[in-house]
Design a protein around this motif. Structure first.
Motif, mmCIF file in Angstrom:
data_model
loop_
_atom_site.group_PDB
_atom_site.id
_atom_site.type_symbol
_atom_site.label_atom_id
_atom_site.label_comp_id
_atom_site.label_asym_id
_atom_site.label_seq_id
_atom_site.Cartn_x
_atom_site.Cartn_y
_atom_site.Cartn_z
ATOM 1 N N UNK A 101 0.789 -1.229 0.000
ATOM 2 C CA UNK A 101 0.000 0.000 0.000
ATOM 3 C C UNK A 101 0.820 1.277 0.000
ATOM 4 N N UNK A 102 1.986 1.250 0.644
ATOM 5 C CA UNK A 102 2.827 2.445 0.688
ATOM 6 C C UNK A 102 3.427 2.763 -0.678
ATOM 7 N N UNK A 103 3.493 1.794 -1.563
ATOM 8 C CA UNK A 103 4.109 2.032 -2.869
ATOM 9 C C UNK A 103 3.142 1.987 -4.041
ATOM 10 N N UNK A 104 1.892 1.629 -3.785
ATOM 11 C CA UNK A 104 0.934 1.599 -4.895
ATOM 12 C C UNK A 104 -0.047 2.767 -4.852
ATOM 13 N N UNK A 105 0.241 3.744 -3.996
ATOM 14 C CA UNK A 105 -0.573 4.949 -3.949
ATOM 15 C C UNK A 105 -1.653 4.958 -2.891
ATOM 16 N N UNK A 106 -1.887 3.846 -2.217
ATOM 17 C CA UNK A 106 -2.945 3.811 -1.210
ATOM 18 C C UNK A 106 -2.586 4.584 0.059
ATOM 19 N N UNK A 107 -1.291 4.699 0.352
ATOM 20 C CA UNK A 107 -0.830 5.386 1.567
ATOM 21 C C UNK A 107 0.336 6.310 1.203
ATOM 22 N N UNK A 108 0.026 7.493 0.648
ATOM 23 C CA UNK A 108 1.064 8.357 0.084
ATOM 24 C C UNK A 108 2.146 8.795 1.080
ATOM 25 N N UNK A 109 1.773 9.149 2.303
ATOM 26 C CA UNK A 109 2.792 9.599 3.257
ATOM 27 C C UNK A 109 3.735 8.451 3.611
ATOM 28 N N UNK A 124 23.836 3.680 -6.311
ATOM 29 C CA UNK A 124 23.469 4.603 -7.390
ATOM 30 C C UNK A 124 23.062 3.782 -8.621
ATOM 31 N N UNK A 125 22.002 4.188 -9.249
ATOM 32 C CA UNK A 125 21.517 3.474 -10.427
ATOM 33 C C UNK A 125 20.586 2.313 -10.111
ATOM 34 N N UNK A 126 20.334 2.067 -8.826
ATOM 35 C CA UNK A 126 19.402 1.001 -8.445
ATOM 36 C C UNK A 126 18.016 1.318 -8.983
ATOM 37 N N UNK A 127 17.224 0.261 -9.152
ATOM 38 C CA UNK A 127 15.878 0.422 -9.724
ATOM 39 C C UNK A 127 14.835 -0.166 -8.780
ATOM 40 N N UNK A 128 13.654 0.459 -8.769
ATOM 41 C CA UNK A 128 12.526 0.046 -7.940
ATOM 42 C C UNK A 128 11.346 -0.279 -8.830
ATOM 43 N N UNK A 129 10.792 -1.482 -8.652
ATOM 44 C CA UNK A 129 9.633 -1.921 -9.427
ATOM 45 C C UNK A 129 8.493 -2.297 -8.497
ATOM 46 N N UNK A 130 7.279 -1.927 -8.905
ATOM 47 C CA UNK A 130 6.073 -2.298 -8.175
ATOM 48 C C UNK A 130 5.071 -2.876 -9.168
ATOM 49 N N UNK A 136 4.813 -4.926 -14.384
ATOM 50 C CA UNK A 136 5.470 -4.041 -13.423
ATOM 51 C C UNK A 136 5.524 -2.617 -13.934
ATOM 52 N N UNK A 137 5.700 -1.720 -12.989
ATOM 53 C CA UNK A 137 6.028 -0.349 -13.360
ATOM 54 C C UNK A 137 7.200 0.083 -12.499
ATOM 55 N N UNK A 138 8.013 0.935 -13.052
ATOM 56 C CA UNK A 138 9.199 1.394 -12.343
ATOM 57 C C UNK A 138 8.907 2.738 -11.693
ATOM 58 N N UNK A 139 9.301 2.865 -10.433
ATOM 59 C CA UNK A 139 9.171 4.133 -9.713
ATOM 60 C C UNK A 139 10.549 4.759 -9.606
ATOM 61 N N UNK A 140 10.627 6.072 -9.758
ATOM 62 C CA UNK A 140 11.924 6.721 -9.597
ATOM 63 C C UNK A 140 12.315 6.744 -8.122
ATOM 64 N N UNK A 141 13.587 6.550 -7.864
ATOM 65 C CA UNK A 141 14.107 6.605 -6.503
ATOM 66 C C UNK A 141 14.690 7.994 -6.260
ATOM 67 N N UNK A 142 14.279 8.648 -5.168
ATOM 68 C CA UNK A 142 14.928 9.925 -4.848
ATOM 69 C C UNK A 142 16.366 9.635 -4.420
ATOM 70 N N UNK A 143 17.279 10.474 -4.760
ATOM 71 C CA UNK A 143 18.660 10.281 -4.329
ATOM 72 C C UNK A 143 18.898 11.135 -3.104
ATOM 73 N N UNK A 144 19.514 10.541 -2.082
ATOM 74 C CA UNK A 144 19.745 11.296 -0.815
ATOM 75 C C UNK A 144 20.737 12.425 -0.997
#
Length: 144
Positions: A101-109, A124-130, A136-144
């Protein structure tokens, strides 16, 4: 592909751009079916499967005795928004989550907190898929 996976999970694992040496993080692993299939595709890599549920973690550990013994898989009880690398733990190349739920939009915060934690635990360059794409769809990862 293992017959122990549902067609949906099989399609998700098949779509992941895995490399045999990758360090992979699955968020919300449930009983660990997808994580076990990923572990079977790794040679020198490793998958860490996490879930906030004690019963899910217990099920995943019980079902993955061989994968854990081989060193290709480990399981940890932690919520995605609380995840941090442990001492001496290497960052991850690939992260995926199915029905989280935290990554599919149900719980944005919660999603914003999870993304910050993942960014700190990945190379760096790691990828996130949900799930929710085809399959699947890829979500961008914020860089610290």
């Amino acid at each position: 592909m293992s017959p122990r996976l549902s067609p949906r999970l099989a399609a998700i694992v098949e779509a992941l751009p895995l490399q045999p040496h990758f360090r992979v993080l699955e968020i919300g692993c449930g009983p660990g079916a997808a994580a076990r299939e990923v572990a079977a595709r790794l040679t020198t890599g490793h998958i860490l499967a996490i879930d906030r549920s004690a019963s899910a973690v217990a099920q995943a550990r019980a079902a993955a005795v061989d994968e854990i013994a081989s060193g290709r898989m480990s399981v940890r009880r932690v919520a995605g928004e609380d995840f941090v690398l442990e001492a001496q733990e290497e960052p991850f190349d690939l992260v995926f989550a199915v029905r989280v739920g935290a990554l599919d939009g149900r719980h944005p915060e919660a999603g914003r907190r999870v993304l910050r934690r993942i960014a700190l635990a990945t190379k760096p360059g790691a990828r996130l898929f949900v799930d929710g794409g085809d399959p699947l769809r890829e979500l961008p990862l914020p860089r610290p």
